[in-house]
Write a protein that holds these residues in place. Structure first.
Motif, PDB file in Angstrom:
ATOM      1  N   MET A 134      -9.730  14.060 -17.997  1.00 32.30           N
ATOM      2  CA  MET A 134     -10.621  13.153 -18.529  1.00 32.30           C
ATOM      3  C   MET A 134     -10.740  12.141 -17.614  1.00 32.30           C
ATOM      4  O   MET A 134     -12.109  11.283 -17.266  1.00 32.30           O
ATOM      5  CB  MET A 134     -10.471  12.803 -19.995  1.00 32.30           C
ATOM      6  N   SER A 135      -9.765  11.532 -17.062  1.00 33.89           N
ATOM      7  CA  SER A 135      -9.949  10.459 -15.878  1.00 33.89           C
ATOM      8  C   SER A 135     -10.892  10.679 -15.026  1.00 33.89           C
ATOM      9  O   SER A 135     -11.559   9.715 -14.484  1.00 33.89           O
ATOM     10  CB  SER A 135      -8.490  10.039 -15.600  1.00 33.89           C
ATOM     11  N   ALA A 136     -10.465  11.957 -14.240  1.00 29.70           N
ATOM     12  CA  ALA A 136     -11.411  12.273 -13.059  1.00 29.70           C
ATOM     13  C   ALA A 136     -12.872  12.386 -13.859  1.00 29.70           C
ATOM     14  O   ALA A 136     -13.858  12.095 -13.102  1.00 29.70           O
ATOM     15  CB  ALA A 136     -10.988  13.627 -12.892  1.00 29.70           C
ATOM     16  N   VAL A 137     -13.364  12.886 -15.011  1.00 27.75           N
ATOM     17  CA  VAL A 137     -14.779  12.949 -15.415  1.00 27.75           C
ATOM     18  C   VAL A 137     -15.169  11.729 -15.500  1.00 27.75           C
ATOM     19  O   VAL A 137     -16.255  11.450 -15.135  1.00 27.75           O
ATOM     20  CB  VAL A 137     -14.445  13.581 -16.665  1.00 27.75           C
ATOM     21  N   PHE A 138     -14.414  10.870 -15.928  1.00 27.90           N
ATOM     22  CA  PHE A 138     -14.904   9.253 -16.296  1.00 27.90           C
ATOM     23  C   PHE A 138     -14.918   8.489 -14.918  1.00 27.90           C
ATOM     24  O   PHE A 138     -16.147   7.687 -14.566  1.00 27.90           O
ATOM     25  CB  PHE A 138     -13.980   8.625 -17.291  1.00 27.90           C
TER      26      PHE A 138
END
Length: 306
Positions: A134-138
């Motif tokens: 999710m860090s990459a998505v955000f």
């Protein structure tokens, strides 16, 4: 008003054409069928030939049938060619390769939309934590908001069902999205009201849908219904085969191959025309189409809109 090249050359026009630039995905999501075709990436010279064939038929490309375009180290070369030929591109990804893909590639000038399938995470067992995923998505969302105003991002959660089987994962997912975008999301309302889309920020949407069954020749399903295949879109597989629908990743309905035939010849073939004419009468001509339950979603629509 001047007539465009596309309008002048051809009356048949697709909303988009799905090009499988690669069938490599790297994952094994339980909601996707196993890949039976040999691993294949469409070579750049042939890809350019395909683009030249498509100029009269569409201006929108989706780099996806079965594979994930972000697995390509030279994805920017494909996007450069698409831009040179005047196409806009949709990229669809599982999100697993976002951290390896430069922002200038994700938001290339040709990219109109980036689709990220968030429900792929809990259907795989790869060495990647949910926080890292999710860090990459955000990070991509943040970069879009700060530096790339044009493209859309669609965060897809296509795992809704009446039994709420994915509710635990969705609760966790939506909590992270709430915290990042500082917005309140109620999953109970999303399920009960069948909400399809929520705006998270400028040109960033959270999309919801239900699971669907991929069409298969082994399916016991049988039905007739209208369909958008060969009307709003077609698919071109990595090996050059043309299929009428983006769900025919195996190439069961092989209408012809662009290595040996022109797209005009393929679309005007008797097999293609039989499919088109059948759907106009809400009839599934091909056996795979009869076994496809996805088309049943269109039964309530007037065939004049298909």
């Amino acid at each position: 008003m001047p007539t465009t090249k596309r309008e002048k050359l051809n009356k048949l026009y697709f909303n988009r054409v799905h090009i499988e630039v690669t069938n490599i995905c790297g994952l094994a999501c339980s909601f996707c069928p196993p890949k039976i075709n040999p691993t294949k990436t469409m070579q750049l010279d042939f890809f350019e030939r395909v683009l030249n064939e498509l100029v009269p038929y569409t201006k929108s490309l989706a780099f996806h049938v079965m594979g994930d375009p972000l697995t390509l180290s030279n994805l920017s070369s494909y996007l450069d060619l698409a831009l040179a030929y005047g196409f806009e591109v949709e990229l669809t990804t599982s999100g697993y390769y976002l951290h390896k893909t430069p922002m200038e590639v994700l938001f290339h000038k040709s990219v109109r939309q980036l689709n990220i399938s968030l429900n792929s995470f809990n259907k795989n067992s790869l060495n990647l934590s949910f926080d890292d995923y999710m860090s990459a998505v955000f990070s991509v969302c943040k970069s879009k908001l700060e530096n790339y105003p044009k493209p859309f991002i669609n965060l897809r959660v296509w795992n809704l069902d009446e039994a709420f089987l994915e509710k635990e994962f969705n609760d966790l997912l939506l909590k992270k999205i709430e915290n990042f975008f500082e917005i309140e999301l109620e999953i109970d309302a999303i399920y009960k009201k069948e909400i399809k889309s929520v705006r998270l920020a400028s040109k960033i949407l959270l999309n919801f849908d239900s699971y669907f069954e991929w069409p298969s020749m082994s399916s016991s399903h049988q039905s007739d219904a209208p369909c958008y295949g060969l009307k709003s879109h077609i698919g071109i597989l990595a090996d050059g085969r043309v299929v009428p629908c983006c769900l025919d990743g195996d190439g069961i309905i092989n209408l012809g191959n662009l290595h040996t035939s022109s797209l005009k010849e393929i679309l005007n073939s008797s097999r293609s025309q039989n499919i088109v004419n059948g759907f106009k009468e809400a009839k599934a001509v091909e056996e795979l189409c009869k076994k496809c339950s996805y088309k049943d979603r269109f039964i309530l629509n007037s065939t004049s809109h298909i």
